[in-house]
Design a protein around this motif. Structure first.
Motif, PDB file in Angstrom:
ATOM      1  N   LEU A   9      45.025  42.390  46.759  1.00  0.00           N
ATOM      2  CA  LEU A   9      44.552  41.155  47.386  1.00  0.00           C
ATOM      3  C   LEU A   9      45.281  39.962  46.776  1.00  0.00           C
ATOM      4  O   LEU A   9      45.669  39.023  47.469  1.00  0.00           O
ATOM      5  N   GLN A  22      34.095  36.721  47.241  1.00  0.00           N
ATOM      6  CA  GLN A  22      33.451  38.019  47.481  1.00  0.00           C
ATOM      7  C   GLN A  22      31.928  37.873  47.455  1.00  0.00           C
ATOM      8  O   GLN A  22      31.223  38.401  48.316  1.00  0.00           O
ATOM      9  N   ARG A 251      38.798  45.328  47.380  1.00  0.00           N
ATOM     10  CA  ARG A 251      39.531  45.819  48.558  1.00  0.00           C
ATOM     11  C   ARG A 251      38.631  46.597  49.517  1.00  0.00           C
ATOM     12  O   ARG A 251      38.871  46.605  50.718  1.00  0.00           O
ATOM     13  N   GLU A 254      37.045  44.046  51.647  1.00  0.00           N
ATOM     14  CA  GLU A 254      37.972  43.583  52.686  1.00  0.00           C
ATOM     15  C   GLU A 254      37.985  44.569  53.858  1.00  0.00           C
ATOM     16  O   GLU A 254      37.913  44.175  55.025  1.00  0.00           O
TER      17      GLU A 254
END
Ligand code: SF4
Ligand code: SF4
Length: 350
Positions: A9, A22, A251, A254
């Motif tokens: 990221l 996040q 991740r 994401e």
């Protein structure tokens, strides 16, 4: 899993490289209950630590792989974050002041890529500590690692190796094409050095995590399936399997967002809150130490930059009494540890 995301990221300048982004992403999900409220309902709020049994040292974010589910956002580009010798000396000094800590758990990134890795292992073994290395298997095939299997075997280091699945497609989907074959080659190498055959000084543990937005199956049944599957197809053996829930951070967060699975997955984790998993949460008996010496309740809080709730959360200021009196800092990601059979660095907790 989304395609074209096999970089960190941070290297992509993705918004979720920022831990506060996040936490904000998780906070925006409609949920029936907050984690603190679920803990309170179970009679565990505020969450308090037990004596420290494990020093979990995150030696850095450098890794030879860039797995799509990585909660560390590790990768080959993360060269800046690597624990230096002085910080390791501080960790060892703290370890010497903490007689209840019988185990040192080394994690990363790929801890073996830290230039001081062998020295740190040696120091911990000399102190009579049980050392666990969280190994991604493929790192053992790098030329610089040629001596490592023997090094581990001679010192009784337990290897806890990530292999998402015993079948090739599931593993390569998460870790990249070719990873499975390399992992099998590394497992054969470890078997040749006496690992995975019931010797308590050469313990080989495999870590499984699901390939998508669902919880793993029952750990005991999976272990049986994996043992027979790997033995039958590759003649490879291991000692035990631990099954982990995928944490909705970094991740994997994401991927959850981009695939439209975030609300449903977090809702599932929350809905499957299991009060009996709370006593075995790793934050209760583990001290998590970052590459720069900062202290956290666990490796997940570390990645979200949620410091341990003490006045000076750094290993140079290690204060066992202050740590014992703290409340563990929890947020929505914690539902990943209490869902279903529970999930900790040691696998299911309930
Ligand atoms: S091997 Fe582990 S640390 Fe490295 S990228 Fe994969 S999940 Fe992250
Ligand atoms: S994420 Fe960390 S602090 Fe939260 S419950 Fe899990 S181990 Fe404990």
């Amino acid at each position: 899993m989304a395609e074209g995301r096999q970089t960190s990221l941070l290297s992509r300048g993705a918004p979720l490289a920022d831990p506060s982004a996040q936490l904000a992403r998780l906070a925006a999900v409609p949920l029936a209950e907050e984690f603190a409220a679920a803990l309170a309902r179970a009679g565990h709020f505020p969450l308090r630590p037990a004596p420290i049994e494990i020093f979990q040292i995150n030696t850095g974010k450098l890794c030879n792989m860039t797995c799509r589910h990585c909660h560390v956002d590790a990768g080959p580009d993360r060269t800046a974050e690597n624990m230096d010798r002085a910080t390791m000396e501080g960790v060892l000094a703290a370890l010497d002041r903490c007689p209840t800590a019988h185990t040192v758990d080394l994690t990363g990134g790929a801890p073996e890529l830290n230039p001081h890795f062998r020295w740190l292992v040696e120091q911990c073994v000399t102190r009579g500590k049980h050392v666990m290395d969280r190994c991604n298997l493929t790192v053992l095939l790098l030329p610089r690692s040629a001596d490592l299997p023997m090094f581990f075997a001679e010192r009784g280091v337990e290897l806890v190796c990530s292999l998402p699945h015993w079948r090739k497609p599931n593993t390569d989907a998460q870790r990249g094409d070719g990873t499975y074959d390399k992992s099998i080659e590394a497992l054969r190498l470890l078997n040749r050095h006496g690992y995975g055959q019931g010797d308590p000084r050469r313990m080989l543990t495999l870590m499984h995590n699901p390939a998508g937005a669902f919880l793993p199956g029952k750990q005991a049944a999976l272990e049986k399936e994996w043992k027979s599957g790997l033995e039958r197809t590759h003649g490879v053996s291991f000692d035990r399997l631990i099954a982990l829930n995928n944490m909705p951070i970094s991740r994997f967060l994401e991927w959850l967002t981009e695939s439209g699975n975030l609300d449903a997955y977090l809702g599932k984790l929350q809905g499957q809150f299991n009060a009996s998993a709370v006593a075995g949460l790793m934050c209760r008996n583990t001290l998590s130490i970052g590459w720069d010496g900062r202290l956290y309740d666990c490796d997940f809080n570390q990645m979200l930059a949620i410091d341990a709730d003490v006045e000076r959360p750094h290993i140079r200021d290690f204060d066992p009494l202050a740590l014992a009196a703290r409340a563990i800092r929890v947020d929505r990601h914690c539902f990943g540890c209490t869902a279903g059979a529970g999930s900790s660095c040691g696998g299911a907790t309930a």
